[in-house]
Write a protein that holds these residues in place. Structure first.
Motif, PDB file in Angstrom:
ATOM      1  N   ARG A  25       0.815  -1.219   0.000  1.00 40.49           N
ATOM      2  CA  ARG A  25       0.000   0.000   0.000  1.00 40.49           C
ATOM      3  C   ARG A  25       0.851   1.272   0.000  1.00 40.49           C
ATOM      4  N   GLN A  27       1.388   3.387   2.365  1.00 38.67           N
ATOM      5  CA  GLN A  27       0.752   4.509   3.053  1.00 38.67           C
ATOM      6  C   GLN A  27       1.506   4.781   4.350  1.00 38.67           C
ATOM      7  N   ASP A  30       1.662   2.483   8.090  1.00 39.81           N
ATOM      8  CA  ASP A  30       1.121   1.130   7.941  1.00 39.81           C
ATOM      9  C   ASP A  30       2.038   0.038   8.487  1.00 39.81           C
TER      10      ASP A  30
END
Length: 81
Positions: A25, A27, A30
């Motif tokens: 991801r 992000q 995370d």
């Protein structure tokens, strides 16, 4: 395989899946590393009030350091410590 061995294998598998998804991801916040950095206030882009980490934050960092030191010694000595 004992129940504990299966539980540890499941825990390790869950970690691999969670961390893999977090890495894919991309992000902020995370991964496990990013969570540890947040909890122990070790990110370099954070400015502290009054320019210094609080006493509680310093205590959390010391606890992390002490735990990791103990865990390393524990693993290297085969559980003697």
């Amino acid at each position: 395989m004992t129940g504990f061995e299966m539980a540890w294998a499941a825990w390790a598998g869950a970690f691999v899946v969670i961390e893999g998804i977090a890495l894919k991801r991309r992000q902020p916040g995370d991964t496990l590393s990013e969570q540890v950095w947040r909890i122990f206030g070790t990110r370099r882009d954070v400015e502290y009030p009054k320019g210094q980490p609080s006493g509680l934050l310093r205590l959390r960092r010391f606890v992390l350091l002490a735990f990791l030191a103990w865990l390393s010694i524990h693993f290297m000595t085969g559980g003697l410590v």
